[in-house]
Each structure stands twice: as C-alpha cells, then as structure tokens.
Scaffold this active site. Structure first.
Site, PDB file in Angstrom:
ATOM      1  N   HIS B 117       1.232  -0.795   0.052  1.00 15.98           N
ATOM      2  CA  HIS B 117      -0.065   0.001   0.210  1.00 15.98           C
ATOM      3  C   HIS B 117       1.094   0.795  -0.047  1.00 15.98           C
ATOM      4  O   HIS B 117       2.309   1.069   0.382  1.00 15.98           O
ATOM      5  CB  HIS B 117      -0.664  -0.261   1.722  1.00 15.98           C
ATOM      6  N   GLN B 195      -5.291  -5.415   6.698  1.00 20.43           N
ATOM      7  CA  GLN B 195      -5.757  -6.050   6.368  1.00 20.43           C
ATOM      8  C   GLN B 195      -6.132  -7.826   6.763  1.00 20.43           C
ATOM      9  O   GLN B 195      -6.926  -8.829   6.367  1.00 20.43           O
ATOM     10  CB  GLN B 195      -5.452  -6.080   4.703  1.00 20.43           C
ATOM     11  N   LYS B 218     -10.924  -0.770  11.150  1.00 21.50           N
ATOM     12  CA  LYS B 218     -10.736  -2.125   9.943  1.00 21.50           C
ATOM     13  C   LYS B 218     -11.188  -2.940  11.164  1.00 21.50           C
ATOM     14  O   LYS B 218     -11.175  -4.211  10.427  1.00 21.50           O
ATOM     15  CB  LYS B 218      -9.631  -2.662   9.276  1.00 21.50           C
TER      16      LYS B 218
END
Lengths: 128, 397
Positions: B117, B195, B218
């Site tokens: 990212h 993630q 998240k």
C-alpha cells in the site's frame, strides 16, 4: 430508469456512438489530458483555420463519464471560434445536456475534456 | 447472521434498497456494542488520563490501559510492546522516523514488495531522499506470490517492510517464514497488518516479526486509533521523536529523562476515549471467535469468486486468495463506472488503484474494482452484487 442514472439512454447512446473518437489527418493543435486518480486519458486533435474549429478528433481511454463528456464537447466545438470556444460552451451547458447527476469525485472525470482544452488554449496564448 | 449487530444496515437505505457494504477493507462497520461503549465513555468516564488524582481520571486511565492489555493478549505479546498511534499509516511513519532514520545510512537497502500500500512505500521514499538509502521492490506474480525474495535478501537489506495481506489481491504473505529468512541476515522485519487482524489469528511470537502495525477501524473499532507492536529489545533502545507531557520521568533545563516504553512514545493527551472503546471491538471479535470469522470469510470469498467468474468478461485477480478481498475488472468497463452504477443499487465497493499504483502497474491495469467482505456480509449480498453486475454488462454490450 431514473434519468440521473449512469445507465440512462442518452449516456449509453453517446458512449456507443462517439463520432469524433477518430484520428484526423490534418490538425494544428494536439493536447493530452489525464486524470491521474482514474487513469482517464484524452488526446485532442483539433484543426483550426482562420480561428475557426474545422475538425476535432480525439483518442480517449477511461470511464464512460470522461468519454461521453469528451464526445459531447467535441461535437459542440466544431464551427466555433477556437480562442473563444470555452466562452461559448460552458461546462454547465454540457452537464445539463448529458443530464446525469455526478458526485464530486465523478465531476473530475466530466471536467477532464474541459481542463484539456484549457491547457491547449493556454499554450496557444503563450501561457504555457 | 451477524448483520443485526450493526445498526448501519437498519438505518441506511438508498432509493428503498438496503445497504450492501462491500468495502470493509477500507473500513469496517461498527457493531452496536462498540457504538454504545463510546457513548458510555463520554457519559460516565470522560477525564484526561494519568494525571488526575481523582476517581474519574483513574477510571479513564484504567480503561485506556485495559485496552493495551487486551491488545497485548490478542497478539500474544507484552503490554510494554504496544504503542497507540493514529492508524497503520501513522504506525509506519513512526517506525520510519523513530527507528529507521537512525539505523539507515547512505547506500543501505530497504526491501519492500510490489504489493505494498502507498502507506508502506511513500514514507520510505521520503526518508530515502534525505538519507540516500536504496529501495528495492520484490516482484509479485499475478496471483500474489512473492518472486525471488531469497535473491533480494542476498543483497543484505537492513529492513524489510511488508504487508501481511494484500489490500488488492488478498494474498497472505508467510510472515513466519519471511521473518526467519530475514533474521538470518540481521534484517529487521516490519509488517503492515491492516488487512489481516480482523479475520486472522495473529500470534506475533509465531510470526517472529520485529514490528507489526494495524488500525482499529478496520476491525470494528473506532477511527483514529492505531496499534504499533515493537519488540521490547528494540523499543527500549530507541528514543522518542515527539516530546511532550506525560512521556517523561523528569524535565530539567538540559535534557529530559524519558519514561520507559510504551509511555515515552505517547506524548501529550492521547485519543483516550477511542482507545478505551477499542477493547469492546476485541470483545466483539472474541465473542464470535477469530477462527470462526476466518472460516466464514473464506467460505463467503469462495462463493463470491465462483459467482463473479460467471459474469461475462469479468476477470478476478488473485482468485485463490480467500481473505475476503476480491479485485476484478470487466472487459471494456472502467472501475469507477462500475462503482457508480453499483451505488445506484446501494452497493458500496471500492474502485481505482487502491493506493497500490506499483502493484497496478505490475498487473498491467490502471484500476480495479474491489469488493471486500466481513462477517456482516452474507450470500444475499454477493447475489445482489452479481445481479447488478450482470445488468451493467448487458447494458454496455
């Protein structure tokens, strides 16, 4: 279908029938434009004779919005005075013609052809 | 079956359609228990932490520190190794400026991968401009496998900074194996876990990495809270970059004496309300069981990939990676158009380069559409997505 939808018939038709999405042999203005966020790219080829736009061709890759707005703008441009082209056609005119309701992010896609023409005009006037 | 825990699905409709939220890799929705906890904190516990010699402040401090303990247990590490930040990006920047800046010299090598990212690329590029170290990117196959990592390690990088799970391809990097390889040559391993944490069991001891960073938002938690794990032996050796109140033992006109880790890295008033509330997100995950979440997301991903592949002209990238992240493109359609059209049916997906332009370029695409799944999604969400995509494809053909 809601007429603010991207799937409204005007947009689908305009997308499928982009009559100026072509290369033209005779041109004296070439201008590339890019929307880095989406990866949309446009290259305009414009033939101007005695300040009047005689022919417009373009190559465009990207989303439906950027391509439809490019197509509609290019059709409006033919026959206009090059130096005053953006005085005669405003973004709002095209936006109303297309009739889609766009979020701020997608407005950038719609404005790409205008920004590209502005770049060409600035260059032409020695501003670039 | 978990959708009922998340009030946003009851509260939001668009043109009469229920919300189909398929953008959890960007941020997850919040369960009622977390929302209640935030209200409860401000109504019952709000006081600045640490300094108050009164009950309210002591209670707020206990809640803040309770989250630290809960996070430490969640990751199988010690509380002194947990530093609160603003998020994953903040965590990586923290490591870059607090640790890497002093460790790296001109000509050194920092190893990243093509699937990072931007948050794990740009901070390194900025620092590299100042120091003059080199950055290499381990190439990635179309499925998301790292290529030639061992060969890149032969160049003796000082630092390897790598994502645990790709935010585009959903592939899982084998951090235990990678850490072992890197540590053999004395290379520090930094892992972006943004993630991974919401659906994978994270045991830092078995991963063996030196740093691990992620964001609370998240994993069903509040925004503005990040977690940075750093090995005690590293954190105790490094000095803070940011100074202020509460991170010192004493201040003189010369130089302060810092507190020990993690306190020396948390100057000034912290985001104590959101941090305190974050423990309830971990409670929520524990109430379902991280193993169950993991199994559920694998099963739903498998269903989604199978259904999506039935759409004419649709290509899934990294289809074998069942981590709830599914990126695809459709011949002749731009991802932003797909996302705009799906939004008309209240289906939220992400479209574009996903802050991973190096990966996009390596995959040979300018943008992709991504749907990312969480426990509040079910097969009916996938069916609605597939139905709408089919309709879109038909319109344009």
């Amino acid at each position: 279908m809601d007429n603010s939808s991207l799937l409204q018939s005007f947009i689908i038709e305009a997308y499928k029938n982009q009559k100026n999405k072509k290369s033209i042999d005779v041109y004296n203005i070439k201008q590339e434009g890019e929307n880095a966020l989406c990866g949309d790219t446009i290259t305009f080829y414009i033939n101007v004779v005695d300040d009047v736009i005689k022919d417009v061709g373009y190559d465009a890759k990207g989303c439906v919005i950027s391509q439809v707005f490019t197509s509609v703008l290019s059709e409006y441009m033919v026959g206009k005075n090059w130096n005053k082209v953006l005085d005669e056609i405003s973004f709002d005119d095209i936006y109303n013609t297309v009739g889609v309701s766009l979020s701020p992010t997608r407005l950038k896609c719609a404005k790409l052809p205008f920004e590209t023409i502005k770049l060409a005009l600035n260059k032409n006037m020695g501003h670039d | 079956m978990y959708k009922k825990d998340f009030p946003i699905f009851t509260n939001t409709k668009l043109n009469g359609s229920d919300l189909v939220y398929l953008d959890s890799a960007a941020t997850t929705q919040k369960p009622q228990i977390v929302i209640n906890k935030l209200k409860e904190f401000y109504e019952n516990y709000n006081a600045n932490i640490y300094r108050g010699i009164y009950n309210l402040s002591e209670e707020a401090t206990a809640l803040y520190e309770n989250t630290r303990s809960r996070v430490a247990d969640f990751l199988n590490v010690s509380s002194s190794e947990i530093i609160f930040t603003k998020g994953t990006t903040d965590g990586i920047n923290f490591i870059v400026y607090t640790y890497a800046k002093n460790k790296l010299k001109k000509g050194d090598l920092v190893l990243l991968t093509e699937m990072e990212h931007h948050s794990n690329i740009v901070p390194w590029q900025i620092l590299s401009k100042n120091i003059g170290f080199n950055i290499e990117y381990v190439p990635v196959s179309k499925e998301g496998k790292l290529k030639d990592l061992d060969k890149f390690l032969e160049f003796k990088p000082k630092i390897l900074s790598i994502t645990h799970v790709s935010n585009v391809l959903g592939c899982v990097n084998d951090i235990s194996y990678i850490s072992r390889l890197a540590h053999k040559i004395g290379c520090t391993v930094i892992v972006d876990g943004a993630q991974a944490v919401s659906h994978m069991k994270i045991d830092i001891k078995s991963l063996g990495c030196d740093f691990y960073v992620f964001s609370a938002h998240k994993m069903f938690g509040p925004t503005g809270v990040g977690i940075l794990y750093g090995k005690n032996e590293i954190l105790s050796e490094i000095d803070p970059v940011f100074g202020g109140g509460e991170m010192i033992s004493s201040v003189t006109k010369e130089f302060p004496v810092f507190k020990s880790s993690p306190f020396k890295f948390e100057p000034g008033t912290q985001n104590f309300a959101d941090v305190s509330v974050f423990s309830s997100s971990i409670d929520y995950i524990d109430s379902i069981g991280i193993g169950n979440i993991s199994d559920y997301i694998k099963d739903l991903s498998s269903y989604a990939v199978k259904k999506l592949k039935g759409i004419k002209g649709l290509h899934v990238y990294g289809e074998g990676n069942l981590s709830g992240i599914i990126s695809f493109d459709i011949n002749g359609l731009h991802s932003h158009d797909i996302a705009t059209l799906l939004n008309e049916n209240n289906i939220a997906v992400r479209a574009g380069h996903h802050c991973a332009q190096i990966l996009m370029s390596s995959l040979g695409v300018s943008s992709l559409t991504r749907c990312s799944l969480q426990i509040y999604n079910d097969r009916s969400d996938i069916d609605k997505l597939v139905y709408s995509l089919d309709k879109i494809v038909n319109y344009f053909n």
